[in-house]
Design an enzyme around this catalytic site. Sequence first.
Site, mmCIF file in Angstrom:
data_model
loop_
_atom_site.group_PDB
_atom_site.id
_atom_site.type_symbol
_atom_site.label_atom_id
_atom_site.label_comp_id
_atom_site.label_asym_id
_atom_site.label_seq_id
_atom_site.Cartn_x
_atom_site.Cartn_y
_atom_site.Cartn_z
ATOM 1 N N TRP A 136 0.843 -1.084 0.081
ATOM 2 C CA TRP A 136 0.028 -0.121 0.000
ATOM 3 C C TRP A 136 0.814 1.111 -0.015
ATOM 4 O O TRP A 136 1.853 1.141 0.746
ATOM 5 C CB TRP A 136 -0.827 -0.235 1.335
ATOM 6 C CG TRP A 136 -1.713 1.072 1.205
ATOM 7 C CD1 TRP A 136 -2.617 1.599 0.555
ATOM 8 C CD2 TRP A 136 -1.716 1.711 2.666
ATOM 9 N NE1 TRP A 136 -3.486 2.854 1.026
ATOM 10 C CE2 TRP A 136 -2.960 2.816 2.388
ATOM 11 C CE3 TRP A 136 -1.474 1.986 3.806
ATOM 12 C CZ2 TRP A 136 -3.438 3.863 3.238
ATOM 13 C CZ3 TRP A 136 -1.970 2.925 4.859
ATOM 14 C CH2 TRP A 136 -2.657 3.684 4.484
ATOM 15 N N ASP A 217 -0.665 -5.513 9.517
ATOM 16 C CA ASP A 217 -1.804 -4.520 8.791
ATOM 17 C C ASP A 217 -2.959 -5.318 8.374
ATOM 18 O O ASP A 217 -2.960 -6.247 7.482
ATOM 19 C CB ASP A 217 -1.247 -3.840 7.758
ATOM 20 C CG ASP A 217 -1.986 -2.666 7.358
ATOM 21 O OD1 ASP A 217 -3.202 -2.422 7.805
ATOM 22 O OD2 ASP A 217 -1.751 -1.849 6.381
ATOM 23 N N LYS A 253 -13.300 -0.891 5.680
ATOM 24 C CA LYS A 253 -13.902 -1.762 4.883
ATOM 25 C C LYS A 253 -14.790 -2.842 5.356
ATOM 26 O O LYS A 253 -15.901 -2.793 5.096
ATOM 27 C CB LYS A 253 -12.748 -2.680 4.084
ATOM 28 C CG LYS A 253 -11.646 -1.994 4.000
ATOM 29 C CD LYS A 253 -11.281 -1.140 2.850
ATOM 30 C CE LYS A 253 -10.077 0.011 2.953
ATOM 31 N NZ LYS A 253 -9.535 0.359 1.901
#
Length: 440
Positions: A136, A217, A253
Amino acid sequence: MDCGSVFGSLVQAPEDPILGVTVAYNKDPSPDKLNLGVGAYRTEEGKPLVLNVVRQAEQLLVNDQSRVKEYLPIVGLADFNKLSAKLIFGADSPAIQENRVATVQCLSGTGSLRVGAEFLARHYHQLAIYIPQPTWGNHPKVFTLAGLSVKTYRYYDPATRGLNFQGLLEDLGAAPSGAIVLLHACAHNPTGVDPTLEQWEQIRQLMRSKGLLPFFDSAYQGFASGSLDADAQSVRMFVADGGECLVAQSYAKNMGLYGERVGALSIVCKTADVARKVESQLKLVIRPMYSNPPIHGASIVATILKDSKMYDEWTVELKAMADRIISMREQLFVALSARGFLLIPLSLIFYSLVLVLAFKILSKDISISYLTGTPGDWSHIIKQIGMFTFTGLNSEQVAFMTKEYHIYMTSDGRISMAGLSSKTVPHLADAIHAAVTRMG
Ligand code: PGU
């Protein structure tokens, strides 16, 4: 240039590589435009989704007259922290039972990563953090600004469009002892390529033998497989061995709480005494940064997680989101396979045949690069996991698709499958077909 302003010498900064895609999309007047840049879930109608269970929780909160808007403690909402740790580590986690976990509420996944990184820069003896290549785009910036020294380990192999497992083991094997390693808990962004459980186990053994510190993460728990427990397996493996690790969790999300900025940082320690001290030091990191976190999003999450009926409803809605994404993968794969064969009158039979083949590839029965209509092997679309497909399209092909087809995506060729719908799949397949055949 001197215009009299004390900031007159500033240069214009570029837009963010991911969030800037939405800025460009918003400026495009075309009715056909499609935003596949940001990883944000959309419905079949292309609309953002607020989960029913979130609406219910908000209603309960609004109706509860006893609720006030006082400051939260520096570490956030106590219930939220406990329930978040339970969600990622599992209800029966010995680390939780032994009070070895320090959990603090943070500003979504990004804020949790940043607080964790600032804590490590201050209190951990190794400043080197190894992040996967690619990862990311915000990871290197977050860690560098926190004071860590960013290095990379090999992760993705463009030739196989899969995991470069050998490269990963070599690079982590060569990392200095004690180095921090950033691991995507599941649904790796941007590649959609995750290690298998056997590979995770080998990674764990290597990291523990070298004393490397895992920093997970977890931004997509539930989005990879549709199961919250299955998607937490990698993390739980590392916690089960009694060793230490950090985990940054995001509810952006999986609960659709993007703009509420709700997440948590947990640090699993060897003893309850260490965990208490770690928490006390985390407070010193947080207090001068933003003092204490916001109350609303964390209250929504806590309301849902503590009520078994609402929790179950959440898992159903989450699974539906994950399933829609998987269905988009299948539809895009079928559409690309059909390009070039559109004139075949028995196209319906052809479509069914392709679907059968798609399942065979998924179950690893066959690999069929030669059958697809659009040149190239597109089976990675159905093999990759989570929100994104790492298409393999290059930046020129992406620019072409944006200019000619008004399709917006990050320049590394990543598309957010959650931004697609049955209606827009043909448009995307046309654009990819044209990009590949015309831009080589
Ligand atoms: N970690 C990973 C791996 C992510 O993909 C994201 C979000 C985050 C952390 C941060 O999420 P929070 O919103 O802070 O909880 N990535 C998305 C969203 C857009 C962005 O770049 O922030 C993406 O499209 O990659």
